[in-house]
Design a protein around this motif. Structure first.
Motif, PDB file in Angstrom:
ATOM      1  N   MET A  50       0.863  -1.188   0.000  1.00 49.16           N
ATOM      2  CA  MET A  50       0.000   0.000   0.000  1.00 49.16           C
ATOM      3  C   MET A  50       0.893   1.230   0.000  1.00 49.16           C
ATOM      4  N   LYS A  51       0.578   2.210  -0.872  1.00 45.86           N
ATOM      5  CA  LYS A  51       1.402   3.421  -0.985  1.00 45.86           C
ATOM      6  C   LYS A  51       0.510   4.653  -1.018  1.00 45.86           C
ATOM      7  N   ALA A  52       1.048   5.762  -0.482  1.00 45.41           N
ATOM      8  CA  ALA A  52       0.415   7.079  -0.591  1.00 45.41           C
ATOM      9  C   ALA A  52       1.464   8.109  -0.177  1.00 45.41           C
ATOM     10  N   ASN A  53       1.125   9.423  -0.332  1.00 54.86           N
ATOM     11  CA  ASN A  53       2.111  10.450  -0.010  1.00 54.86           C
ATOM     12  C   ASN A  53       2.003  10.948   1.429  1.00 54.86           C
ATOM     13  N   ALA A  54       1.129  10.355   2.239  1.00 57.73           N
ATOM     14  CA  ALA A  54       1.005  10.731   3.649  1.00 57.73           C
ATOM     15  C   ALA A  54       0.682   9.470   4.466  1.00 57.73           C
ATOM     16  N   PRO A  55       1.209   9.393   5.687  1.00 49.12           N
ATOM     17  CA  PRO A  55       0.955   8.182   6.490  1.00 49.12           C
ATOM     18  C   PRO A  55      -0.534   7.955   6.782  1.00 49.12           C
ATOM     19  N   GLU A  56      -1.304   9.042   6.958  1.00 49.81           N
ATOM     20  CA  GLU A  56      -2.745   8.881   7.225  1.00 49.81           C
ATOM     21  C   GLU A  56      -3.453   8.252   6.027  1.00 49.81           C
ATOM     22  N   ARG A  57      -3.031   8.643   4.832  1.00 50.63           N
ATOM     23  CA  ARG A  57      -3.650   8.108   3.617  1.00 50.63           C
ATOM     24  C   ARG A  57      -3.331   6.622   3.444  1.00 50.63           C
ATOM     25  N   VAL A  58      -2.111   6.204   3.813  1.00 51.58           N
ATOM     26  CA  VAL A  58      -1.751   4.785   3.741  1.00 51.58           C
ATOM     27  C   VAL A  58      -2.625   3.986   4.701  1.00 51.58           C
ATOM     28  N   LEU A  59      -2.832   4.525   5.895  1.00 52.74           N
ATOM     29  CA  LEU A  59      -3.687   3.848   6.870  1.00 52.74           C
ATOM     30  C   LEU A  59      -5.140   3.825   6.399  1.00 52.74           C
ATOM     31  N   ALA A  60      -5.560   4.866   5.658  1.00 54.93           N
ATOM     32  CA  ALA A  60      -6.911   4.874   5.091  1.00 54.93           C
ATOM     33  C   ALA A  60      -7.042   3.807   4.001  1.00 54.93           C
ATOM     34  N   VAL A  61      -5.991   3.618   3.208  1.00 44.23           N
ATOM     35  CA  VAL A  61      -5.980   2.556   2.198  1.00 44.23           C
ATOM     36  C   VAL A  61      -6.098   1.195   2.895  1.00 44.23           C
ATOM     37  N   LEU A  62      -5.344   1.013   3.984  1.00 46.48           N
ATOM     38  CA  LEU A  62      -5.414  -0.227   4.763  1.00 46.48           C
ATOM     39  C   LEU A  62      -6.824  -0.457   5.296  1.00 46.48           C
TER      40      LEU A  62
END
Length: 165
Positions: A50-62
């Motif tokens: 899982m990838k994104a440009n912010a840690p919150e967004r990665v956790l949202a993807v999860l």
């Protein structure tokens, strides 16, 4: 009368996981809150990346992925996150990897066997066979009692009961 038995296994249906991953990827590509953040989810060999440009967004993807797994009947205990679930920086993006757990480890098998021995009916015997357990008894009622006992126990592994004879 012959002994009755069943196997305790921990297997993940990879097709269901793949379906959940595809559904999550589709939702991530269409949701407004994921626009412009480079959010992605995909297979990376045997792991899920899982990838994104912010840690919150990665956790949202999860979170989206976990929701899809639950809807498809896959236990979240089968998912093992890297770095205790904390996204790590890789260049300009944050990444989080998840692996699928398959099979019962020796220490978990011993825990399960101990639960059966201590709390289960006395006529029930359990035997570790590789990454699964075989439970036998003369009484089918005792075997069903063991299944209820293990479903109620808080174990860190997803259990399925197979080969019920």
């Amino acid at each position: 009368m012959a002994d009755s038995s069943f196997d305790i296994v921990s297997k993940t249906d990879k097709q269901e996981v793949s379906n959940a991953l595809n559904q999550a990827a589709k939702e991530i590509s269409t949701r407004y809150d994921f626009r412009g953040v480079g959010a992605e989810i995909d297979w990376s060999g045997e792991k899920i990346l899982m990838k994104a440009n912010a840690p919150e967004r990665v956790l949202a993807v999860l979170d989206v992925f976990q929701t899809k797994l639950v809807k498809r009947g896959v236990s979240l205990k089968a998912l093992e996150l890297s770095d205790d679930g904390e996204p790590k920086v890789s260049g300009k993006e944050y990444r989080l990897e998840a692996a699928l757990k398959d099979g019962i480890s020796q220490e978990n098998a011993k825990k399960i066997s101990k639960i059966i021995r201590d709390e289960g009916p006395k006529s029930v015997k359990s035997r570790i066979e590789g990454d699964e357990l075989r439970v036998t008894s003369k009484s089918r009622d005792d075997l069903q009692e063991v299944q209820r006992l293990l479903k109620a126990a808080d174990l860190d592994v997803a259990l399925q009961f197979t080969n019920y004879r």
